[in-house]
Design a protein around this motif. Structure first.
Motif, mmCIF file in Angstrom:
data_model
loop_
_atom_site.group_PDB
_atom_site.id
_atom_site.type_symbol
_atom_site.label_atom_id
_atom_site.label_comp_id
_atom_site.label_asym_id
_atom_site.label_seq_id
_atom_site.Cartn_x
_atom_site.Cartn_y
_atom_site.Cartn_z
ATOM 1 N N SER A 79 0.801 -1.218 0.000
ATOM 2 C CA SER A 79 0.000 0.000 0.000
ATOM 3 C C SER A 79 0.838 1.275 0.000
ATOM 4 O O SER A 79 0.484 2.258 -0.638
ATOM 5 C CB SER A 79 -0.944 -0.005 1.206
ATOM 6 O OG SER A 79 -2.055 0.816 0.985
ATOM 7 N N VAL A 80 1.965 1.271 0.732
ATOM 8 C CA VAL A 80 2.798 2.480 0.780
ATOM 9 C C VAL A 80 3.381 2.815 -0.598
ATOM 10 O O VAL A 80 3.304 3.974 -1.027
ATOM 11 C CB VAL A 80 3.897 2.346 1.852
ATOM 12 C CG1 VAL A 80 4.948 3.442 1.698
ATOM 13 C CG2 VAL A 80 3.273 2.426 3.244
ATOM 14 N N PRO A 81 3.983 1.865 -1.329
ATOM 15 C CA PRO A 81 4.430 2.220 -2.680
ATOM 16 C C PRO A 81 3.287 2.698 -3.577
ATOM 17 O O PRO A 81 3.451 3.644 -4.355
ATOM 18 C CB PRO A 81 5.018 0.903 -3.211
ATOM 19 C CG PRO A 81 5.421 0.153 -1.990
ATOM 20 C CD PRO A 81 4.391 0.489 -0.964
ATOM 21 N N PHE A 301 10.864 4.632 4.334
ATOM 22 C CA PHE A 301 11.371 5.537 3.297
ATOM 23 C C PHE A 301 11.804 4.746 2.068
ATOM 24 O O PHE A 301 11.595 5.186 0.921
ATOM 25 C CB PHE A 301 12.542 6.359 3.842
ATOM 26 C CG PHE A 301 12.955 7.477 2.921
ATOM 27 C CD1 PHE A 301 12.208 8.642 2.859
ATOM 28 C CD2 PHE A 301 14.063 7.350 2.113
ATOM 29 C CE1 PHE A 301 12.570 9.676 2.000
ATOM 30 C CE2 PHE A 301 14.437 8.369 1.251
ATOM 31 C CZ PHE A 301 13.682 9.538 1.199
ATOM 32 N N LEU A 302 12.386 3.573 2.286
ATOM 33 C CA LEU A 302 12.759 2.699 1.173
ATOM 34 C C LEU A 302 11.533 2.331 0.345
ATOM 35 O O LEU A 302 11.576 2.369 -0.895
ATOM 36 C CB LEU A 302 13.427 1.435 1.723
ATOM 37 C CG LEU A 302 13.746 0.336 0.699
ATOM 38 C CD1 LEU A 302 14.908 0.764 -0.192
ATOM 39 C CD2 LEU A 302 14.095 -0.976 1.413
ATOM 40 N N PHE A 303 10.422 1.998 1.005
ATOM 41 C CA PHE A 303 9.210 1.622 0.283
ATOM 42 C C PHE A 303 8.581 2.809 -0.447
ATOM 43 O O PHE A 303 7.988 2.644 -1.511
ATOM 44 C CB PHE A 303 8.206 0.985 1.240
ATOM 45 C CG PHE A 303 8.432 -0.480 1.466
ATOM 46 C CD1 PHE A 303 7.867 -1.420 0.641
ATOM 47 C CD2 PHE A 303 9.244 -0.912 2.503
ATOM 48 C CE1 PHE A 303 8.077 -2.772 0.842
ATOM 49 C CE2 PHE A 303 9.468 -2.259 2.721
ATOM 50 C CZ PHE A 303 8.889 -3.199 1.887
ATOM 51 N N LEU A 306 10.619 3.137 -3.518
ATOM 52 C CA LEU A 306 10.193 2.067 -4.421
ATOM 53 C C LEU A 306 8.914 2.466 -5.148
ATOM 54 O O LEU A 306 8.753 2.189 -6.349
ATOM 55 C CB LEU A 306 9.979 0.781 -3.628
ATOM 56 C CG LEU A 306 9.258 -0.367 -4.340
ATOM 57 C CD1 LEU A 306 10.048 -0.815 -5.572
ATOM 58 C CD2 LEU A 306 9.036 -1.541 -3.387
ATOM 59 N N GLY A 307 8.000 3.122 -4.438
ATOM 60 C CA GLY A 307 6.749 3.554 -5.060
ATOM 61 C C GLY A 307 6.986 4.490 -6.236
ATOM 62 O O GLY A 307 6.360 4.355 -7.301
ATOM 63 N N THR A 332 -4.722 1.673 -6.188
ATOM 64 C CA THR A 332 -3.270 1.846 -6.164
ATOM 65 C C THR A 332 -2.560 0.643 -5.533
ATOM 66 O O THR A 332 -1.373 0.415 -5.794
ATOM 67 C CB THR A 332 -2.891 3.118 -5.398
ATOM 68 O OG1 THR A 332 -3.460 3.072 -4.079
ATOM 69 C CG2 THR A 332 -3.404 4.355 -6.114
ATOM 70 N N ASP A 333 -3.275 -0.118 -4.714
ATOM 71 C CA ASP A 333 -2.661 -1.298 -4.097
ATOM 72 C C ASP A 333 -2.371 -2.407 -5.107
ATOM 73 O O ASP A 333 -1.692 -3.386 -4.777
ATOM 74 C CB ASP A 333 -3.577 -1.864 -3.003
ATOM 75 C CG ASP A 333 -3.595 -0.990 -1.756
ATOM 76 O OD1 ASP A 333 -2.718 -0.106 -1.640
ATOM 77 O OD2 ASP A 333 -4.483 -1.176 -0.909
ATOM 78 N N THR A 334 -2.861 -2.282 -6.318
ATOM 79 C CA THR A 334 -2.609 -3.322 -7.325
ATOM 80 C C THR A 334 -1.336 -3.066 -8.130
ATOM 81 O O THR A 334 -0.893 -3.949 -8.860
ATOM 82 C CB THR A 334 -3.793 -3.421 -8.309
ATOM 83 O OG1 THR A 334 -3.865 -2.211 -9.083
ATOM 84 C CG2 THR A 334 -5.103 -3.634 -7.578
#
Length: 506
Positions: A79-81, A301-303, A306-307, A332-334
């Motif tokens: 979800s975060v990315p 922050f890494l994720f 990645l997003g 967006t989660d997909t």
């Protein structure tokens, strides 16, 4: 901004080998066997209290690293990315607030819990206020944790449904039952003692999945390490701070909410604190929470980075997501699952699967253990039971909460959007009274009329909801995650209204 559209079921992958059905099954089976092996070795020489306390022998560094997996879960992993497309990197303002909140947990809450030698942290409310407040605080946790754990598992279950179970004709509700059954099999005997070790492994797979995906994207886009950093930092989505006072993403709202939600969802949460309380002593527990906060912030922050890379990849390859009436991205989660499983090659696909499987189990195993601990200690008074009685009660309560999580997951199974925002919005209402109770108890000496506390804890979130609606409709002012501060403040004001004139001696 490119219009992006994609959905699990109609996503058209390119000619890169998607992860095969048999490989998916092999990965799931191998992972579960590994969990059972860990469970076997950790269950040896276990006592009646191992399920609840881990015999208070857990190495602090192991607990700290393992807690990252439980804190991240599938929500951060997916979800975060995905949320970067609508919210840029504003979520990191919230993360910075979390770090400050963990300082409060480390130097205020942990010493309190160790001094009182608590198993269920809500026992504090019994000592400070009375039986009604104690039961109310525990019930708030049970409701909050049930919804939070179910929503986290929902996201991971949907991805596993897409990657494997749909392809063999297994309906979604059976998928959820299978996951819950597998979790029960390896946590049933020694609970938190096993989870301290399994969560460590799950954290490793979560972080490895993100790193491998980043590497796959940079290779696909022919970017060097320096070039990938430049591509992320120069992208329009790389915006960390928002100063718009009316926006829910405003820095002060996000930062303050980050502090309070960290205190509530970690420091006042039996799930997270139960792991901390398995450390050998207070100093080890404090080292654990400080280390955990730093690793968690860096990983989040890494994720987020990645997003940005995922959206860059999608833009460069003409991949699109559905857009809502106000121009916001839907589903967006997909984004991450579809790219990892269908676009980025076999290694990235396997790494993603391992990460999301780890997220599936880490998001629910510790939650079920914490729910079982809280209910059995706070409502069944299990500390006074014999060994066989403890085992019987524990088993039935564990099964009962598995059913509760299943029902919540099915109720939200058709929800859309990023799950992480939904979780923190729900937390603002469910954890607010708990935050108010603990802060009032620790920083005042005022006694309350105990029997009226449940009424205050029900009224505060209801008033918060109507205040949020009124401010949004009349002044276009979005509370955002700050609703937990409003909720906690209303709880404290309510406790003052029902105060007694007797003062506790210092």
């Amino acid at each position: 901004m490119n219009c992006i559209y994609m959905h699990f079921l109609n996503f058209d992958p390119p000619n890169t080998n998607p992860v095969s059905l048999y490989l998916v099954f092999s990965v799931i089976a191998a992972y579960f066997i590994l969990l059972m092996v860990i469970s076997y070795f950790t269950s040896r020489n276990s006592s009646d209290e191992s399920f609840f306390t881990g015999d208070r022998e857990s190495p602090w560094f192991l607990v700290a690293f393992g807690m990252v997996g439980a804190g991240l879960s599938g929500v951060t992993f997916v979800s975060v990315p995905g949320m970067v497309g609508n919210n840029f990197l504003f979520f990191f303002q919230f993360v910075l607030g979390n770090v400050v909140g963990y300082l409060f947990i480390t130097f205020v809450l942990v010493p309190l819990y160790y001094r009182m030698r608590l198993v269920s942290i809500y026992s504090y409310l019994n000592e400070r206020f009375g039986r009604y407040t104690y039961k109310t605080g525990s019930l708030i946790f049970l409701i909050s944790q049930s919804f939070g754990a179910a929503l986290r598992l929902l996201l991971a279950a949907k991805i596993l449904q897409f990657a494997f179970f749909d392809r063999v004709g297994i309906p979604f509700f059976i998928t959820v039952i299978i996951i819950l059954l597998l979790v029960w099999l390896y946590t049933n005997k020694t609970g938190i003692k096993t989870i301290v070790w399994t969560d460590t492994m799950q954290t490793m797979f979560l972080i490895t999945g993100a790193v491998v995906t980043i590497y796959s994207i940079t290779q696909s886009l022919d970017l060097s390490f320096a070039g990938s950093i430049r591509a992320v930092t120069e992208h329009e989505y790389f915006q960390v701070f928002s100063w718009d006072g009316q926006s829910g993403n405003n820095f002060y709202k996000q930062f303050i909410a980050g502090i309070l939600i960290a205190i509530a969802m970690m420091g006042l949460d039996q799930n997270m604190m139960q792991k901390t309380l398995t450390c050998k002593n207070q100093w080890d527990a404090q080292k654990n929470t400080l280390t955990y906060s730093m690793i968690l912030a860096a990983t989040q922050f890494l994720f987020l980075g990645l997003g940005v890379l995922l959206y860059i990849y999608a833009e460069n390859n003409g991949i699109t997501l559905p857009v809502g009436p106000e121009g916001q991205f839907l589903d967006t989660d997909t984004l991450f699952p579809a790219l990892a499983l269908n676009h980025l090659g076999l290694v990235a696909g396997i790494s993603f699967l391992l990460g999301i499987i780890a997220a599936s189990f880490s998001s629910v195993d510790s939650a079920l253990t914490a729910l079982t601990t809280s209910f059995t200690y706070d409502f069944l008074d299990i500390s006074k039971k014999t060994g066989n009685e403890k085992k019987k009660y524990k088993n039935w309560v564990l099964i009962g909460f598995s059913v509760v999580l299943f029902l919540i997951i099915m109720a939200f199974s058709e929800s859309r959007g990023d799950v992480i925002s939904l979780i923190f919005n729900v937390a603002g209402y469910t954890y607010g009274p708990l935050l108010g109770l603990f802060l009032f108890g620790m920083f005042t000496t005022v006694k309350t009329k105990d029997r009226f506390v449940p009424m205050v804890c029900i009224s505060a979130p209801v008033l918060t909801y109507f205040l949020s609606w009124y401010c949004a409709s009349k002044f276009d002012f979005n509370f955002g995650f700050i609703s937990i501060a409003v909720n906690g403040t209303l709880t404290i004001l309510g406790l003052l209204l029902i105060r007694r004139k007797v003062i506790i001696e210092s």
